[in-house]
Scaffold this motif. Structure first.
Motif, PDB file in Angstrom:
ATOM      1  N   PHE A   7       0.539  -1.393   0.110  1.00 16.86           N
ATOM      2  CA  PHE A   7      -0.142  -0.012  -0.234  1.00 16.86           C
ATOM      3  C   PHE A   7       0.763   0.935   0.576  1.00 16.86           C
ATOM      4  N   THR A  41       0.567   4.179  -2.719  1.00 18.83           N
ATOM      5  CA  THR A  41      -0.187   5.249  -2.377  1.00 18.83           C
ATOM      6  C   THR A  41       1.732   6.551  -3.468  1.00 18.83           C
ATOM      7  N   LEU A  53      -1.561  -3.549  -7.287  1.00 16.30           N
ATOM      8  CA  LEU A  53      -3.014  -2.749  -5.995  1.00 16.30           C
ATOM      9  C   LEU A  53      -3.429  -4.202  -6.069  1.00 16.30           C
ATOM     10  N   THR A  81      -3.310  -8.540  -3.057  1.00 19.82           N
ATOM     11  CA  THR A  81      -4.802  -8.515  -1.673  1.00 19.82           C
ATOM     12  C   THR A  81      -5.448  -9.390  -1.688  1.00 19.82           C
TER      13      THR A  81
END
Length: 745
Positions: A694, A698, A716, A720
């Protein structure tokens, strides 16, 4: 009828293929290379001053910023009076003229106000110093190319507001000759910035090509052929040699510099936060054919930044011998006293950074020479020589006499009994030059070793200095990246190969059982558990296929899309091979900055993907251990697909008390596994990996655009979703072994 999972995978692969096909449909660039064969050439005649000595000044990494106007003020306050005193033949400004970053330093972009500030400041410095602006030579750094799609774009402010633009020096090779009465000095500037000015962090390295290398070699040979008398050659650029990628055919600058007798290469880029003494001696040898031996040598001297440390280099050339001193103008200017005295020893050279071949090929000299820069008349100059073998005892002191003088600079020389210091170790004798002005103020240089017969002293390098100057990053990056990819491929496919042979040879079950129930100190267990980790970690077919598909995606498809160059430019995509950039006019450039993206790919592969795959394997291994040892009584399920039923029955016997040796080992392992701490630790490690991912996403979203990075599946959402799927699939109590806990211990 096809299963739903198969249809899902089929349509996912079809979507990925169509997305790549759409990208490939863009027109590609044909030719499109900038003309790197052109050279700007100038000649300056040295009138006045000593006939065999000259000196220039280098500054680098100014980083003028609209958010930090004090940096421009310091240039006028400190640099202008320093130049007025030193009066160099040239001022070399080696890149990163402007900062090109936002106030919070999260995004990069060209700012017109910074370039106007740079232009006005340097014009003011030239006026206040009394130097001609034409003797100011500036080149691009990576910050000066941030967000510039191509040379000539509206964001290419260097082409309009730099000093080089005012004097038509916009070629990638700038050639300046200082022509003296007895000696000639050639300075060549190199612009190795990216052809497509990507934004940070994909713009860290310099890039050359075969055209530029050929042009540089031809220019160095040109001056040898067209100048009378000896020539000393110095090259300057922004990037250190280790931060410049090789050309298309694997050629690099080092061989040309050595072959064409370049004395030194001056650069910046790394700032003084790494070190203020980043020096490297390049000794190029020919190891092929009958003509083996040393081809040539040159020194690479990185200068720290002006931005924070206000570093200022005076480089002198005395009869072809190149020496330098790095000074901080913040320390050199005392409040109320102005510019203090500065001393540059031009001979004998510091044995830690001298060109030994030049020393050996020249006539022996028996003198000590030093340039003194001061606004106050100098009353006395003397040199002291110390013997390090006798606790730095003073062995000789001699006076230096003025051989040239101007209003602010003087050349002093003194005779030396050089025979006393020949054939000695290069670090035995140390030299210090001291100057006393008419007010009695004394200025002394640092102690420095010297050698009168060209014996170099070997510098002791720190690991950081070795890392930034001696590691060739274009080669190292390939090793690091593809080494990690090979590791992941082995992690995925090696267990499947082992499973095939294990199922083929059923006697492996007996071997497995014998090792698993053996003593914890048994050496065979050191081999068994890594194999078991691989086998159990890859047993779940759906999760394993998801991992293989994800790795295939990272290798073959775009990771994410973003504004690679300007903030309002066309969207481009990044893959493991670099950026694919679309320029106006339908021009497409592939594999741009394939080295520079290491700041993205290496953290992602090493800190996210590799730990992710290992955590998935750990979860399934932990589930298998839990299912084997959580109950007091274990039985093998009728639907079990385990490769080790005999091991389960052995543990069943242990639970019944029929095998006390196994009972001891099983209970010990059961206590550790069934406590729940292992699962908790794996979940915490998963949270750490997701947090790192993350944070990286970012940072990239701020750099290249938030929406396009957030919507990118490979960067991203891939880690996950894969981790969440693995956690659900490997939940405890579900899997290989069916458990029936007993009511009694």
């Amino acid at each position: 009828m096809l299963p739903h999972s198969f249809l899902f995978r089929f349509f996912l692969l079809l979507y990925l293929f169509l997305s790549i096909s759409h990208a490939d449909s863009l027109p590609r660039e044909e030719g499109g290379e900038d003309d790197d064969s052109s050279v700007s050439r100038e000649v300056f005649f040295l009138d006045g001053g000593p006939s065999d000595v000259t000196w220039v000044v280098q500054i680098t990494d100014l980083h003028l910023s609209s958010y930090h106007p004090d940096r421009a003020d310091d240039l006028k306050r400190l640099l202008a009076p320093a130049l007025r005193i030193v009066r160099p033949s040239l001022l070399l400004i080696t890149g990163d003229l402007t900062d090109a970053k936002s106030k919070d330093r999260t995004t990069t972009r060209q700012d017109l106000s910074e370039w106007l500030q740079y232009k006005q400041t340097m014009e003011a410095v030239a006026k206040e110093s009394g130097m001609s602006l034409r003797t100011f030579i500036d080149i691009r750094g990576n910050h000066d190319k941030y967000g510039v799609p191509y040379v000539g774009d509206k964001l290419d402010f260097f082409s309009n507001y730099s000093i080089s633009s005012q004097f038509n020096r916009l070629t990638t090779v700038q050639s300046i000759c200082l022509m003296g009465k007895e000696w000639n000095y050639v300075f060549l500037g190199l612009d190795d910035s990216l052809e497509v000015g990507l934004r940070c962090p994909s713009n860290l390295f310099g890039h050359t090509n075969d055209k530029r290398l050929q042009s540089l070699s031809s220019e160095l040979q040109y001056w040898d052929a067209h100048l009378d008398g000896p020539v000393t050659k110095v090259v300057f650029g922004h990037f250190p040699m280790s931060f410049i990628r090789s050309s298309e055919t694997g050629q690099c600058y080092e061989n040309i510099f050595a072959r064409e007798s370049v004395s030194a290469y001056l650069c910046g880029h790394l700032h003084a936060k790494f070190s203020k003494h980043l020096w490297r001696h390049h000794l190029i040898q020919n190891t092929v054919g009958a003509r083996q031996g040393v081809v040539g040598e040159f020194w690479e001297w990185e200068l720290g930044d002006w931005k924070e440390y206000k570093l200022f280099r005076i480089l002198g050339i005395d009869h072809g011998h190149v020496s330098f001193v790095d000074l901080s103008l913040s320390d050199l200017f005392h409040p109320g006293k102005g510019f203090q005295t500065a001393i540059l020893v031009t001979y004998p050279l510091d044995s830690r950074n001298m060109n030994s071949m030049n020393i050996k090929s020249s006539d022996a000299r028996d003198d000590v020479s030093a340039l003194i820069f001061s606004t106050t008349p100098i009353n006395q100059v003397k040199a002291k020589i110390f013997d390090s073998s006798r606790d730095f005892e003073l062995v000789e002191e001699l006076l230096l006499h003025q051989s040239y003088s101007s209003s602010t600079s003087c050349l002093y020389r003194g005779s030396l009994n050089a025979s006393k210091y020949r054939h000695m170790p290069p670090t035995r004798f140390w030299l210090q030059v001291m100057a006393v002005d008419i007010h009695g103020n004394e200025t002394a240089t640092e102690l420095r070793p010297f050698s009168m017969d060209g014996k170099p002293a070997h510098l002791q390098k720190t690991w950081l200095e070795y890392l930034v100057l001696h590691v060739k990053w274009d080669t190292t990056y390939k090793v690091l990246l593809w080494g990690n990819i090979c590791f992941l491929l082995l992690l995925l496919f090696l267990p499947k190969l082992l499973t095939y042979f294990i199922e083929k040879n059923m006697s492996y079950q007996k071997w497995t059982m014998s090792i698993s129930i053996s003593s914890p100190t048994c050496r065979r267990r050191n081999i068994f558990f890594p194999l078991w980790f691989l086998l159990e970690g890859s047993r779940d077919g759906k999760v394993w296929f998801s991992m293989a598909l994800y790795l295939l995606y990272l290798l073959m498809f775009p990771w994410f899309w973003g504004h690679a160059a300007s903030e309002d430019g066309m969207l481009s995509h990044i893959s493991i091979h670099g950026w694919t950039v679309s320029l106006p006019g339908g021009i497409r450039k592939d594999s741009v900055a394939s080295l520079d993206i290491m700041a993205i790919t290496l953290p992602f592969m090493y800190l996210v993907v590799s730990p992710l795959f290992l955590l998935v394997y750990c979860m399934f291994t932990e589930r298998s251990l839990f299912n084997l040892h959580s109950g007091s009584k274990l039985r093998c399920s009728q639907k079990s697909k385990s490769l080790m039923p005999k091991m389960a029955r052995s543990l069943q016997e242990a639970a019944d008390g029929k095998n006390p040796r196994v009972d001891h080992n099983a209970k010990a392992l059961s206590c550790k596994i069934c406590s729940g701490w292992t699962r908790t630790g794996l979940l915490l490690a998963s949270m750490v990996v997701l947090y790192i991912n993350f944070t990286l996403c970012t940072y990239l979203a701020r750099a290249y655009g938030a929406v396009v990075v957030i919507l990118s599946p490979g960067l991203l959402w891939g880690p996950t979703l894969l981790l969440a799927y693995a956690i659900c699939s490997s939940r405890l109590g579900v899997g290989t072994y069916s458990l029936e806990p007993s009511c009694s211990q």
